[in-house]
Scaffold this motif. Structure first.
Motif, PDB file in Angstrom:
ATOM      1  N   ALA A  29       0.751  -0.667  -0.184  1.00  0.00           N
ATOM      2  CA  ALA A  29      -0.052  -0.286   0.076  1.00  0.00           C
ATOM      3  C   ALA A  29       0.634   1.543  -0.128  1.00  0.00           C
ATOM      4  CB  ALA A  29      -0.814   0.184   1.030  1.00  0.00           C
ATOM      5  N   ILE A  30       0.223   2.536  -0.735  1.00  0.00           N
ATOM      6  CA  ILE A  30       1.470   3.156  -0.758  1.00  0.00           C
ATOM      7  C   ILE A  30       0.647   3.991  -0.428  1.00  0.00           C
ATOM      8  CG2 ILE A  30       2.770   5.270  -2.781  1.00  0.00           C
ATOM      9  CD1 ILE A  30       2.949   2.737  -4.626  1.00  0.00           C
ATOM     10  N   THR A  31       0.417   5.265   0.481  1.00  0.00           N
ATOM     11  CA  THR A  31       0.119   5.816   1.168  1.00  0.00           C
ATOM     12  C   THR A  31       0.573   7.301   1.429  1.00  0.00           C
ATOM     13  OG1 THR A  31       0.672   5.379   3.350  1.00  0.00           O
ATOM     14  CG2 THR A  31      -0.915   4.045   2.436  1.00  0.00           C
ATOM     15  N   GLY A  32      -0.235   7.718   1.297  1.00  0.00           N
ATOM     16  CA  GLY A  32      -0.586   9.426   1.671  1.00  0.00           C
ATOM     17  C   GLY A  32       0.004  10.082   0.925  1.00  0.00           C
ATOM     18  N   GLY A  33       0.172  10.436  -0.447  1.00  0.00           N
ATOM     19  CA  GLY A  33       1.433  10.930  -1.196  1.00  0.00           C
ATOM     20  C   GLY A  33      -0.293  11.804  -2.534  1.00  0.00           C
ATOM     21  N   ILE A  49      -2.780   3.685  -2.856  1.00  0.00           N
ATOM     22  CA  ILE A  49      -2.437   2.633  -4.145  1.00  0.00           C
ATOM     23  C   ILE A  49      -2.340   0.927  -3.497  1.00  0.00           C
ATOM     24  CG2 ILE A  49      -1.265   1.688  -6.416  1.00  0.00           C
ATOM     25  CD1 ILE A  49      -0.618   5.220  -6.000  1.00  0.00           C
ATOM     26  N   LEU A  50      -2.906   0.713  -3.624  1.00  0.00           N
ATOM     27  CA  LEU A  50      -3.394  -1.249  -2.951  1.00  0.00           C
ATOM     28  C   LEU A  50      -2.565  -2.046  -4.311  1.00  0.00           C
ATOM     29  CD1 LEU A  50      -5.612  -2.331  -1.552  1.00  0.00           C
ATOM     30  CD2 LEU A  50      -3.345  -1.441  -0.222  1.00  0.00           C
ATOM     31  N   ILE A  51      -1.013  -2.115  -4.288  1.00  0.00           N
ATOM     32  CA  ILE A  51      -0.164  -3.402  -5.325  1.00  0.00           C
ATOM     33  C   ILE A  51      -0.638  -4.925  -4.759  1.00  0.00           C
ATOM     34  CG2 ILE A  51       2.036  -3.703  -6.937  1.00  0.00           C
ATOM     35  CD1 ILE A  51       1.750  -0.799  -6.411  1.00  0.00           C
ATOM     36  N   GLU A  52      -0.819  -5.656  -5.744  1.00  0.00           N
ATOM     37  CA  GLU A  52      -0.756  -6.990  -5.314  1.00  0.00           C
ATOM     38  C   GLU A  52       0.026  -7.574  -6.492  1.00  0.00           C
ATOM     39  OE1 GLU A  52      -3.286 -10.594  -4.059  1.00  0.00           O
ATOM     40  OE2 GLU A  52      -4.154  -9.535  -5.619  1.00  0.00           O
ATOM     41  N   ILE A  56      -1.798  -3.198  -9.878  1.00  0.00           N
ATOM     42  CA  ILE A  56      -3.378  -2.155  -9.327  1.00  0.00           C
ATOM     43  C   ILE A  56      -3.968  -2.865  -9.339  1.00  0.00           C
ATOM     44  CG2 ILE A  56      -3.541   0.051  -9.161  1.00  0.00           C
ATOM     45  CD1 ILE A  56      -1.301   0.933 -10.827  1.00  0.00           C
ATOM     46  N   LEU A  57      -4.471  -2.791  -7.974  1.00  0.00           N
ATOM     47  CA  LEU A  57      -6.494  -3.696  -6.988  1.00  0.00           C
ATOM     48  C   LEU A  57      -6.532  -2.272  -7.083  1.00  0.00           C
ATOM     49  CD1 LEU A  57      -4.737  -6.380  -3.760  1.00  0.00           C
ATOM     50  CD2 LEU A  57      -5.827  -6.496  -6.806  1.00  0.00           C
ATOM     51  N   ALA A  58      -6.295  -1.344  -6.255  1.00  0.00           N
ATOM     52  CA  ALA A  58      -7.044  -0.147  -5.759  1.00  0.00           C
ATOM     53  C   ALA A  58      -6.815   1.232  -5.762  1.00  0.00           C
ATOM     54  CB  ALA A  58      -8.237  -0.850  -4.562  1.00  0.00           C
ATOM     55  N   VAL A  59      -7.311   1.982  -6.134  1.00  0.00           N
ATOM     56  CA  VAL A  59      -6.390   3.557  -6.076  1.00  0.00           C
ATOM     57  C   VAL A  59      -7.696   4.471  -5.648  1.00  0.00           C
ATOM     58  CG1 VAL A  59      -6.057   5.525  -7.188  1.00  0.00           C
ATOM     59  CG2 VAL A  59      -5.148   3.323  -8.247  1.00  0.00           C
ATOM     60  N   GLY A  60      -7.679   5.407  -4.762  1.00  0.00           N
ATOM     61  CA  GLY A  60      -8.248   5.886  -4.484  1.00  0.00           C
ATOM     62  C   GLY A  60      -7.961   7.017  -3.067  1.00  0.00           C
ATOM     63  N   ALA A  61      -8.905   7.524  -2.529  1.00  0.00           N
ATOM     64  CA  ALA A  61      -8.166   8.397  -1.455  1.00  0.00           C
ATOM     65  C   ALA A  61      -8.541   7.859   0.144  1.00  0.00           C
ATOM     66  CB  ALA A  61      -9.521   9.716  -0.993  1.00  0.00           C
ATOM     67  N   GLU A  62      -7.547   7.904   0.959  1.00  0.00           N
ATOM     68  CA  GLU A  62      -7.950   7.132   2.302  1.00  0.00           C
ATOM     69  C   GLU A  62      -9.646   7.476   2.758  1.00  0.00           C
ATOM     70  OE1 GLU A  62      -6.239   8.257   6.846  1.00  0.00           O
ATOM     71  OE2 GLU A  62      -5.024  10.171   4.772  1.00  0.00           O
ATOM     72  N   LEU A  73       3.466  -1.450   4.191  1.00  0.00           N
ATOM     73  CA  LEU A  73       3.355   0.004   3.544  1.00  0.00           C
ATOM     74  C   LEU A  73       4.136   1.316   3.648  1.00  0.00           C
ATOM     75  CD1 LEU A  73       0.980   0.621   7.273  1.00  0.00           C
ATOM     76  CD2 LEU A  73      -0.151   0.249   5.186  1.00  0.00           C
ATOM     77  N   ILE A  74       3.844   2.277   2.319  1.00  0.00           N
ATOM     78  CA  ILE A  74       5.450   2.756   1.722  1.00  0.00           C
ATOM     79  C   ILE A  74       4.436   4.366   2.173  1.00  0.00           C
ATOM     80  CG2 ILE A  74       6.261   3.285  -0.045  1.00  0.00           C
ATOM     81  CD1 ILE A  74       6.635   0.518  -1.037  1.00  0.00           C
ATOM     82  N   ASP A  75       5.002   4.810   2.993  1.00  0.00           N
ATOM     83  CA  ASP A  75       4.354   6.335   3.658  1.00  0.00           C
ATOM     84  C   ASP A  75       4.781   7.326   2.351  1.00  0.00           C
ATOM     85  OD1 ASP A  75       3.343   8.462   4.480  1.00  0.00           O
ATOM     86  OD2 ASP A  75       4.344   8.125   5.961  1.00  0.00           O
ATOM     87  N   VAL A  76       4.749   8.325   1.212  1.00  0.00           N
ATOM     88  CA  VAL A  76       4.793   8.912   0.775  1.00  0.00           C
ATOM     89  C   VAL A  76       4.436  10.279   0.401  1.00  0.00           C
ATOM     90  CG1 VAL A  76       5.739   7.563  -1.244  1.00  0.00           C
ATOM     91  CG2 VAL A  76       2.784   8.467  -1.243  1.00  0.00           C
ATOM     92  N   SER A  77       4.011  10.548   1.663  1.00  0.00           N
ATOM     93  CA  SER A  77       3.058  12.030   2.254  1.00  0.00           C
ATOM     94  C   SER A  77       3.945  12.669   1.519  1.00  0.00           C
ATOM     95  CB  SER A  77       3.018  12.561   3.720  1.00  0.00           C
ATOM     96  OG  SER A  77       2.156  10.804   4.081  1.00  0.00           O
TER      97      SER A  77
END
Length: 110
Positions: A29-33, A49-52, A56-62, A73-77
């Motif tokens: 899960a790439i999060t925060g960006g 962004i969820l990646i399996e 890419i499985l899903a893209v959307g807002a928190e 988890l990969i935080d890209v804030s």
């Protein structure tokens, strides 16, 4: 031939007893960006962004995309995430050297 029959029998037994040898999937899960979709959509702040494995499985807002337990988890804030860009403007004939006379002469007729 005996090895082949053994392999087929082993796979059959594994399938029947639910022991198939499929590798576990890895979810990242790439999060925060800020996510830019590359299609002209409105940028998604605090995107996920969820990646399996390599898909890419899903893209959307928190809050719109739930992150499965155990996901990496990969935080890209503070950063922007967008589809990969490929530099297709390259000069293979230069090969990193600025000696045009040599390289053009070397490969001109090939």
């Amino acid at each position: 031939m005996a090895i082949r029959r053994f392999a087929i029998a082993a796979l059959s037994v594994a399938t029947v007893f639910g022991c198939a040898t499929t590798a576990p999937t890895e979810i990242t899960a790439i999060t925060g960006g800020t996510v830019i979709d590359g299609q002209g959509g409105i940028p998604i702040e605090n995107g996920i962004i969820l990646i399996e494995d390599d898909r890419i499985l899903a893209v959307g807002a928190e809050g719109d995309v739930s992150i499965p337990n155990g996901a990496t988890l990969i935080d890209v804030s503070g950063k922007t995430v967008m589809p990969g860009l490929v530099d297709v403007h390259v000069h293979f004939d230069i090969l990193g050297h600025a000696n045009y006379a040599h390289w053009f002469g070397e490969y001109e007729d090939r």
